[in-house]
Design a protein around this motif. Structure first.
Motif, short mmCIF file in Angstrom:
data_model
loop_
_atom_site.label_atom_id
_atom_site.label_comp_id
_atom_site.label_asym_id
_atom_site.label_seq_id
_atom_site.Cartn_x
_atom_site.Cartn_y
_atom_site.Cartn_z
N ASP A 1 17.92 9.97 79.42
CA ASP A 1 18.95 10.96 79.08
C ASP A 1 19.79 10.47 77.88
O ASP A 1 21.00 10.61 77.88
CB ASP A 1 19.85 11.21 80.31
N ALA A 2 19.13 9.87 76.88
CA ALA A 2 19.87 9.40 75.69
C ALA A 2 19.45 10.25 74.48
O ALA A 2 19.19 11.45 74.63
CB ALA A 2 19.61 7.91 75.49
N ASP A 3 19.42 9.66 73.31
CA ASP A 3 19.11 10.40 72.07
C ASP A 3 17.71 11.02 72.13
O ASP A 3 16.73 10.35 72.42
CB ASP A 3 19.26 9.48 70.86
N LYS A 4 17.66 12.31 71.86
CA LYS A 4 16.44 13.09 72.09
C LYS A 4 15.26 12.67 71.20
O LYS A 4 14.12 12.63 71.67
CB LYS A 4 16.72 14.60 71.95
N THR B 1 21.74 0.50 83.95
CA THR B 1 22.05 1.64 83.09
C THR B 1 22.43 1.18 81.69
O THR B 1 23.11 0.17 81.52
CB THR B 1 23.13 2.54 83.74
N LEU B 2 21.95 1.90 80.68
CA LEU B 2 22.09 1.47 79.28
C LEU B 2 22.81 2.52 78.45
O LEU B 2 22.53 3.71 78.58
CB LEU B 2 20.70 1.25 78.67
N ASP C 1 21.64 -0.79 71.91
CA ASP C 1 20.55 0.16 71.68
C ASP C 1 19.47 -0.02 72.76
O ASP C 1 18.90 -1.10 72.89
CB ASP C 1 19.96 -0.11 70.28
N ALA C 2 19.23 1.05 73.49
CA ALA C 2 18.27 0.97 74.62
C ALA C 2 16.90 0.47 74.16
O ALA C 2 16.22 -0.25 74.90
CB ALA C 2 18.16 2.33 75.29
N GLY D 1 21.09 6.09 79.00
CA GLY D 1 22.14 7.07 78.69
C GLY D 1 23.14 7.17 79.83
O GLY D 1 23.04 8.04 80.69
N THR D 2 24.12 6.25 79.85
CA THR D 2 25.11 6.18 80.94
C THR D 2 26.19 7.24 80.78
O THR D 2 26.64 7.83 81.75
CB THR D 2 25.81 4.79 80.90
N TYR D 3 26.65 7.39 79.53
CA TYR D 3 27.82 8.24 79.20
C TYR D 3 29.01 7.76 80.05
O TYR D 3 29.33 6.58 80.00
CB TYR D 3 27.44 9.72 79.38
N VAL D 4 29.64 8.63 80.86
CA VAL D 4 30.81 8.18 81.64
C VAL D 4 30.43 7.68 83.04
O VAL D 4 31.30 7.48 83.90
CB VAL D 4 31.87 9.30 81.76
#
Ligand SMILES: C[S@@+](CC[C@H](N)C(=O)[O-])C[C@H]1O[C@@H](n2cnc3c(N)ncnc32)[C@H](O)[C@@H]1O
Length: 215
Positions: free
Chosen positions: A135-138, A87-88, A117-118, A65-68
């Motif tokens: 820190d990606a999709d819960k 980072t993915l 997709d991680a 979960g990289t986001y920005v």
């Protein structure tokens, strides 16, 4: 739900080291321009991730979960001399922002990013990690944990964000959406897992910090 009063939070932030100018620029741009900015770790959690990373001084970090790319830079601050953060993220648009800021950060050489997709990417990267940030999709936290666990060295750490989910995990019957159910189940799973020691650290939205004790 605020875990800590605004006054205490402000005081704590006043007595916390400053972040780099590039992190401030990225944070302010994200908060000012993006509707999805609640996903950002933010100043205080960013400093916490940075100091955890400095305590561990990892050679390999995996971030899901990289986001920005804000937390990526915070975590990268603690890497060893020959260290690397992988980072993915699945989102090309935020990835472009991340790359733009990493290029100006002085840490670019230590960052390897993968788009997709991680769950599909993780099995194809052969590394042993010292620190993993989930820190990606819960709903996939449990899957991520099981997938990365064999790739974490004994004595290494997994930090999972948002495990309090704004306090919704306190009452799963009333808050029976997919993420709340999954996060509560994740917390229960970690608490029962005899391979780890753990602390649910009640800062911001809750960090589950897990140390691998055995395979
Ligand atoms: C909460 S944000 C990450 C925030 C960032 N770690 C920080 O602290 O600033 C979650 C990210 O996970 C990504 N994501 C969601 N599902 C994913 C998946 N299946 N594989 C990879 N990334 C995913 C989203 O695109 C989003 O950028």
């Amino acid at each position: 739900m605020n875990i800590v009063s605004t006054e205490i939070q402000d005081y704590a932030e006043r007595f916390t080291s400053a972040e780099s100018e590039i992190l401030t620029e990225l944070r302010q741009k994200t908060l000012g321009e993006r509707a999805d900015n609640s996903m950002l770790s933010g100043f205080y959690q960013g400093r916490l991730l940075s100091i955890f990373s400095k305590m561990i001084n990892p050679r390999r970090i995996l971030e899901i979960g990289t986001y920005v790319g804000y937390s990526t830079l915070c975590l990268a601050e603690g890497l060893s001399e020959d260290g690397k953060i992988i980072t993915l993220d699945i989102q090309p648009e935020t990835n472009r922002v991340a790359k733009e800021f990493w290029a100006k950060s002085g840490l670019n050489d230590k960052i390897e990013s993968h788009l997709g997709d991680a769950l599909e990417i993780i099995p194809n990267i052969n590394e042993i990690y010292d620190l993993i940030f989930i820190d990606a999709d819960k709903p996939n936290y449990r899957n991520y944990f099981e997938l990365v666990f064999p790739k974490l060295r004994i004595g290494g750490f997994i930090i999972a964000d948002n495990v309090l989910w704004s306090g919704n995990v306190l009452d799963v019957k009333a808050n029976n959406d997919e993420s709340t159910i999954a996060l509560h189940a994740f917390n229960q799973k970690i608490q029962k897992d005899e391979r780890v020691s753990n602390i649910l650290f009640a800062v911001r939205d809750g960090l589950m910090i897990t140390r691998k004790e055995k395979n």
